[in-house]
Design an enzyme around this catalytic site. Structure first.
Site, PDB file in Angstrom:
ATOM      1  N   GLU A 318      23.793   3.763 -14.303  1.00  0.00           N
ATOM      2  CA  GLU A 318      22.744   4.050 -13.321  1.00  0.00           C
ATOM      3  C   GLU A 318      22.830   5.464 -12.730  1.00  0.00           C
ATOM      4  O   GLU A 318      22.666   5.667 -11.530  1.00  0.00           O
ATOM      5  CB  GLU A 318      22.769   2.997 -12.206  1.00  0.00           C
ATOM      6  CG  GLU A 318      22.452   1.598 -12.702  1.00  0.00           C
ATOM      7  CD  GLU A 318      22.395   0.561 -11.592  1.00  0.00           C
ATOM      8  OE1 GLU A 318      21.555  -0.334 -11.660  1.00  0.00           O
ATOM      9  OE2 GLU A 318      23.220   0.647 -10.644  1.00  0.00           O
ATOM     10  N   ASN A 319      23.082   6.434 -13.577  1.00  0.00           N
ATOM     11  CA  ASN A 319      23.053   7.828 -13.116  1.00  0.00           C
ATOM     12  C   ASN A 319      21.683   8.416 -13.446  1.00  0.00           C
ATOM     13  O   ASN A 319      21.380   8.705 -14.597  1.00  0.00           O
ATOM     14  CB  ASN A 319      24.160   8.634 -13.802  1.00  0.00           C
ATOM     15  CG  ASN A 319      24.066  10.113 -13.464  1.00  0.00           C
ATOM     16  OD1 ASN A 319      23.521  10.496 -12.427  1.00  0.00           O
ATOM     17  ND2 ASN A 319      24.580  10.943 -14.359  1.00  0.00           N
TER      18      ASN A 319
END
Length: 687
Positions: A318-319
């Site tokens: 989830e970057n």
């Protein structure tokens, strides 16, 4: 009729033979053959160990005797078991070939043979023998003569070598003692990996002596000391459980930066986050900062010395890369190194992390976002986004485990988790590719769970996942799974799991010291909202938000609702009058309960949000009871013309069911609504 008499039939699955006496084993062994006869227990019961085990087996057999003592109140004369204990009179003889290493793919097989007043356990390693002891504790039964083991032959080994539980200790801090008691429960159902999610935006939950500002400024004082971590590792190892730490990076990194802001991609003053959401731009490590890598090298040198397992989980999920996009220096670096995307930049970062971990003889593990071209094949891929990434990793030759479909924080039913097989969508994989799928993990995130409620979110659902990862793929009878799960649930309580005890405590708090009977009758049958739906109700949840409402107390998988649903299923299949009477009695209890609960609400303001829920349950019960009476009269030919239900009325019932299914007070009773709809469908067909 087949459905009604299902539990009276023999349950026969591939490689598993049952007797007419149902066994309460979970996970179900690979092969079970019941024999005639019983071995009754008395105070002379003794055990002996032969062969070459690890010292952990002596401790495990001592715990086994004490637990058997507590389970039967027989008071065995045998005390501590040590390497000097050999007894020709022993009833339980354990034979082990070699000491086990608590590592991936260790031999965990065992066999049990009970006959002629003796129990023989054979295992290659002491881990297998320890699993045999857990199976023996589940085999204990009782009759008018006392407690006994049934004569039986069991041959068993796990289907997958990685059977894990991930506990997020960050979002709400989960303290040492909660982790310890969950290790005992894991061992009882033969889980063998404890994955600790130790860092995230809401906290840095482990002591670092190399960089103390990490936990001093990133935890609000709530963290696990290194002495506690060592104790957790030793405690787990004594039960055959590996401990895999996770340090999330480069995203989910807010808690690193209050102490060390120089490693962030945006320079500002940082504090750990107190709310649960995806922050944009998300605080992210700066992979172009060359000073970051000596820092991480020193940090991992410290942590790899602390954690003995071969794997270190680096997160990697989830970057969004928005801090990278907004940083001119990072953009210039990407251009200079011909990196076309943030994904390529993160892959480069992961390569450098892998180099660091390799220096300390560790393997890297990460969420499935790290599965990008160029990543080394000895990295473990942890699939959370779906079986597509699971199969893709396996096909490319990566070791991979599954958590998609095993997110127990989403509060689905044990049935949903139980039927989620890691290989269910892997038919196109070759045998060598299938062997890359090592198993899976139940994932317990704690945005909406606290130390008080976490046990009720993990258990007993995690036991259903444990069976899916241990037992044969063909073991899929849901009703029998629930039958055995209910038996196990009590034994988990005896091990110290607080899922039942804390439920009563929370209801007493909600009831403000008044009687909890009416409140319990309602909360027993509702369930908290599923998936992420509770977080979308317009309420912002913080790390300090009290999670003590009915939705937090309610069980994710209501036994009362489920068993009532089964009752209706059997009535629909058989029209049996005694079932109809039982259904109507339960409906009457819920009808009467509404007024009783209103009396509680007068003095317990925290319960008042439940009034519309209770009102809908009352109305549902009135409709359901009427539908059963209608079907009874019709089947007996006693239905009068004026008693027929009009089409208009049936449509009104359907509209009510649809409205009542909407969550209120963050709880729902969809299971009951679906069950009552089956009665409505039956009436509509008869019309």
């Amino acid at each position: 009729m087949k459905r009604f008499f299902g539990l009276l039939l023999l349950f026969i699955f591939t490689n598993v033979a049952y007797s007419q006496e149902l066994l309460d084993l979970m996970p179900m062994p690979q092969k079970v053959e019941r024999k005639e006869g019983k071995l009754y227990l008395d105070s002379n019961f003794r055990l002996s160990i032969n062969g070459n085990p690890d010292v952990r087996l002596y401790k495990a057999t001592t715990r086994f005797l004490r637990r058997l003592d507590e389970q039967t109140i027989v008071w065995f004369k045998q005390d501590q078991i040590t390497s000097t204990v050999t007894d020709a009179r022993a009833i339980l003889n354990i034979e082990v070939s070699r000491p086990a290493k608590v590592v991936l793919k260790e031999d965990e097989s065992y066999s049990i043979a009970i006959s002629g007043g003796k129990i023989k356990v054979k295992a290659t390693t002491d881990l297998g023998a320890m699993y045999a002891l857990e199976t023996l504790l589940q085999l204990v039964q009782a009759d008018e003569k006392g407690f006994y083991f049934p004569n039986i032959e069991i041959t068993d080994a796990p289907r997958f070598p990685w059977r894990g539980l991930m506990i997020d200790v960050v979002r709400h801090f989960i303290p040492y003692e909660v982790i310890i008691r969950n290790i005992d429960a894991m061992a009882a159902v033969k889980m063998n990996v404890l994955h600790l999610h130790l860092t995230d935006d809401q906290g840095f939950r482990i002591e670092s002596k190399s960089f103390p500002k990490l936990h001093e400024k990133g935890s609000n004082g709530k963290y696990l000391t290194q002495e506690q971590i060592k104790d957790i590792i030793n405690y787990a190892s004594d039960r055959g459980i590996r401990v895999v730490p996770e340090f999330d990076m480069p995203g989910h990194a807010s808690s690193w930066f209050p102490g060390y802001p120089e490693y962030a991609s945006a320079q500002r003053i940082y504090e750990i986050e107190t709310k649960y959401s995806h922050f944009e731009p998300a605080p992210t490590m700066d992979p172009t900062n060359e000073n970051l890598y000596p820092f991480l090298d020193q940090f991992f040198k410290e942590m790899t010395a602390l954690f003995p397992d071969e794997y270190i989980h680096i997160g990697g999920d989830e970057n969004s890369g928005k801090q990278w996009d907004a940083n001119p220096k990072i953009q210039e670096y990407k251009q200079r190194h011909n990196l076309k995307s943030n994904t390529e930049l993160q892959t480069q970062f992961n390569h450098r992390l892998q180099d660091i971990l390799s220096r300390y003889k560790k393997k890297m593990m990460g969420w499935d976002e790290i599965l990008e071209p160029g990543i080394s094949k000895d990295i473990m891929i942890h699939s959370w986004r779906g079986k597509k990434s699971l199969n893709e990793a396996a096909k490319k030759g990566y070791p991979v485990i599954l958590s998609h479909g095993f997110y127990i924080d989403l509060l689905h039913s044990a049935q949903d988790y139980y039927l989620n097989d890691p290989l269910s969508e892997s038919k196109d994989l070759a045998a060598n590719e299938l062997s890359n799928i090592y198993g899976g993990e139940a994932a317990m995130w704690t945005e909406l769970a606290t130390a008080e409620t976490i046990d009720s979110r993990i258990w007993p659902s995690a036991a259903a996942i444990a069976e899916r990862l241990w037992s044969a793929q063909e073991i899929r009878d849901v009703r029998d799974m629930y039958r055995r799960l209910d038996k196990l649930n009590n034994k988990l309580e005896f091990l110290g799991i607080a899922h039942k005890k804390n439920y009563e405590v929370m209801l007493k708090r909600l009831a403000n010291g008044t009687d909890i009977v009416a409140l319990k009758t309602l909360v027993d049958v509702v369930e908290p909202m599923k998936g992420l739906s509770r977080r979308k109700q317009g309420i912002t949840y913080y790390t300090y938000t009290p999670l003590m409402m009915a939705a937090d107390a309610a069980r994710p998988d209501s036994k009362v609702a489920r068993e009532f649903s089964y009752l209706i299923d059997d009535f629909v299949a058989t029209s049996a009058s005694h079932l109809a009477d039982s259904i109507k009695r339960q409906y009457q209890i819920w009808i009467a309960n509404h007024e009783n609960l209103k009396n509680t609400m007068r003095l317990a303001p925290a319960t008042r949000e439940l009034e519309p829920v209770s009102e809908n349950l009352k109305r549902l019960s009135e409709i359901g009871s009427g539908l059963v009476s209608y079907l009874q009269k019709k089947s007996k030919g006693k239905l009068k013309e004026k008693e027929k239900i009009s089409e208009t009325q049936l449509k009104e019932y359907g509209a009510f069911f649809k409205e009542a299914a909407k969550p209120r007070a963050n709880v729902e009773f969809v299971v009951l609504i679906k069950a009552t709809e089956k009665l409505l469908d039956l009436v509509q067909k008869d019309n």
